[in-house]
Design an enzyme around this catalytic site. Structure first.
Site, mmCIF file in Angstrom:
data_model
loop_
_atom_site.group_PDB
_atom_site.id
_atom_site.type_symbol
_atom_site.label_atom_id
_atom_site.label_comp_id
_atom_site.label_asym_id
_atom_site.label_seq_id
_atom_site.Cartn_x
_atom_site.Cartn_y
_atom_site.Cartn_z
ATOM 1 N N SER A 11 3.413 3.887 4.232
ATOM 2 C CA SER A 11 2.335 4.288 3.428
ATOM 3 C C SER A 11 1.033 3.556 4.542
ATOM 4 O O SER A 11 0.956 3.496 5.455
ATOM 5 C CB SER A 11 2.392 4.041 2.073
ATOM 6 O OG SER A 11 1.181 4.471 1.536
ATOM 7 N N HIS A 38 2.335 8.374 4.365
ATOM 8 C CA HIS A 38 1.415 9.220 3.103
ATOM 9 C C HIS A 38 0.167 9.324 4.077
ATOM 10 O O HIS A 38 -0.111 8.299 4.783
ATOM 11 C CB HIS A 38 1.068 8.113 2.197
ATOM 12 C CG HIS A 38 2.284 7.935 1.132
ATOM 13 N ND1 HIS A 38 2.484 6.796 0.481
ATOM 14 C CD2 HIS A 38 3.530 8.993 0.840
ATOM 15 C CE1 HIS A 38 3.520 6.984 -0.236
ATOM 16 N NE2 HIS A 38 4.046 7.994 0.121
ATOM 17 N N ASP A 130 6.014 4.128 -3.972
ATOM 18 C CA ASP A 130 7.004 4.873 -3.502
ATOM 19 C C ASP A 130 7.779 4.554 -2.613
ATOM 20 O O ASP A 130 7.803 3.439 -1.696
ATOM 21 C CB ASP A 130 6.054 6.084 -2.740
ATOM 22 C CG ASP A 130 6.840 7.304 -2.511
ATOM 23 O OD1 ASP A 130 7.760 7.424 -3.292
ATOM 24 O OD2 ASP A 130 6.300 8.111 -1.806
#
Lengths: 198, 291
Positions: A11, A38, A130
């Protein structure tokens, strides 16, 4: 090879971390790699092109029903969940999971189900949690779990959360991850690695 | 034989017994077969991993613990089936969703359509109609709407009823306005609707040449010949065999030189119809039937 697929989640700070990873992997290391990074939903599909500069392997943004092939690196497209079937991908536009679409947890979960102990899961830098549930699926289905040492991450939250959920995961500094992946894929997990028992 | 009896008379699994994943796969197949035979909804050829994921969400929501227990609940309680059906139908849509698609449609498809005296468009899997209204607006602005007829279909009657109401959530109008501008819209988006307490009511003229009807891509056949088929982000929920079947249906339903538009991450590349089409726009996945 001890493993048939490598899944990677990243991310915040992921582009730099992925660049280090790509540069570190030898071109003849053919295990397919699937990456969820992401990014904003409007993001142009540049990530594959950016990463392509650093590797001789083919980097592609994944399309629905694309087969999984040796020597390829697959990037999850923005705004879709990427799921892994036995030997190909499928995409969905289901709701974001914990604010993320693509979700690392969703991709890792489907990969763990399809590949079981033939899977390596890798969690890199990021500012959310996540990936930790997904990595737990990888672990419980018998796969090998690798996490970037939070001390070497641009943002430590995501790898730290992964290590909390999967304490048996191997921790490595970013520059060592590529070499470790090659070693584990060719020679099997280190003797100290505690595999999940069925 | 998969199962044998121990000397004490207990059943034990034999060498052919299924592993955990295969056993779950069997349970899912049995559930889907039951749903199909009892209720008529056919999810048997849906893409497995997303289907499995949604089934487990329902299993957890019903506080059950296995696919088989969900099967029991679904077959004996229509209310559970209703909830499962809602989980399994994905109705994600937006007006001018993927604005770059509409830009490509204006620039590349509209000039071709201008050469036709009459244009028949099939919007397959139209959900609550947002993308149908978007296409109607585009065609109006290009001066083509009056010679077009849009057949908008979905498997789900409820979403079609919703579409016909012409009412969309007011809170999404800002997002839709942004999309409309990015999509090359030529007017002020607010000219197309009236804001009311409960939502944005769109102009009835936009539906003048639209026919909504129920159509099931899995079981129903071709119903006409079209110049354009739009089916964006619908086939991703199907497995490869069902996708191939639906691509056959689209092929049969397209006139020669008819256009097929898929979602931007879908492709004909992995289907056996690739050679029947040429790519008009590789990025936006707009194809033209040439064979």
């Amino acid at each position: 090879m001890f493993f048939d697929l490598i899944v990677v989640g990243a991310s915040w700070g992921g582009l730099d971390a992925l660049t280090v990873l790509m540069r570190g992997l030898p071109d003849d290391f053919a295990v397919p790699i699937v990456v969820v990074q992401h990014r904003s939903q409007d993001a142009e599909s540049l990530l594959a092109e950016l990463l392509q500069q650093w590797t001789g392997r083919t980097v592609v943004e994944t399309e629905d029903k694309q087969p999984i092939e040796q020597g390829h690196i697959y990037i999850a497209p923005a705004n879709y969940h990427l799921l892994i079937e036995d030997d190909y991908f499928s995409l969905t536009t289901e709701a974001p999971v914990r604010y993320s679409r693509p979700s690392i947890d969703v991709m890792f979960g489907s990969a763990a189900h399809a590949f079981g102990e033939r899977l390596i899961g890798v969690v890199l830098t990021g500012a959310n949690e996540d990936g930790s549930r997904g990595l737990q699926c990888v672990y419980e289905d018998g796969g090998y779990c690798l996490v970037q040492d939070p001390a070497t991450a641009e943002v430590a939250t995501m790898p730290a959360a992964a290590l909390t959920r999967v304490p048996h995961a191997t921790k490595r500094a970013l520059p060592e991850i590529a070499g470790h992946l090659v070693d584990v894929a060719r020679n099997g997990p280190p003797a100290t690695y505690v595999r999940a028992t069925a | 034989m998969a199962v044998s009896l121990t000397p004490e008379g207990e059943v034990e699994s034999g060498a052919a017994a299924l592993g955990r994943n295969d056993l779950e796969k069997l349970e899912i197949e049995l559930l889907l077969e039951g749903v199909f035979r009892h209720y008529g909804f056919d999810f048997r050829a849906y893409a497995y991993s997303s289907l499995r994921r949604r089934l487990w969400k329902r299993i957890e929501a019903e506080q059950l613990s296995s696919v088989s227990s969900l099967q029991d609940a679904v077959l004996h309680d229509p209310a559970v089936m209703e909830r499962l059906l809602r989980d399994l139908s994905i109705n994600v849509t937006a007006m001018f969703r993927d604005p770059t698609f509409y830009v490509a449609f204006r620039e590349q498809i509209v000039p071709l359509l201008r050469t036709y005296p009459f244009v028949r468009i099939w919007h397959a899997g139209c959900s609550t109609g947002e993308e149908v209204f978007s296409m109607a607006i585009l065609l109006k602005e290009e001066g083509l709407y009056d010679r077009c007829r849009i057949y908008a279909t979905d498997i789900n009657d409820n979403v079609l009823r919703q579409a016909k109401l012409r009412i969309f959530p007011l809170e999404r109008m800002q997002e839709y306005t942004d999309n409309y501008i990015k999509a090359g819209g030529k007017r002020a988006f607010s000219e197309y609707y009236t804001a009311m307490y409960e939502g944005a009511l769109f102009a009835p003229a936009l539906l003048k040449n639209v026919v909504f009807s129920q159509h099931n891509l899995v079981t129903d056949g071709s119903f006409s010949e079209f110049n354009v088929i739009l089916c964006r982000n619908v086939l991703i929920y199907f497995d490869k065999s069902l996708q191939a079947k639906v691509h056959g249906l689209f092929y049969d339903s397209l006139a020669t030189f008819g256009m097929l538009a898929l979602g931007s991450k879908e492709s004909l590349k992995f289907s056996r119809y690739e050679h029947c089409y040429e790519e008009l726009n590789m990025r936006e996945k707009i194809y033209r039937k040439v064979l």
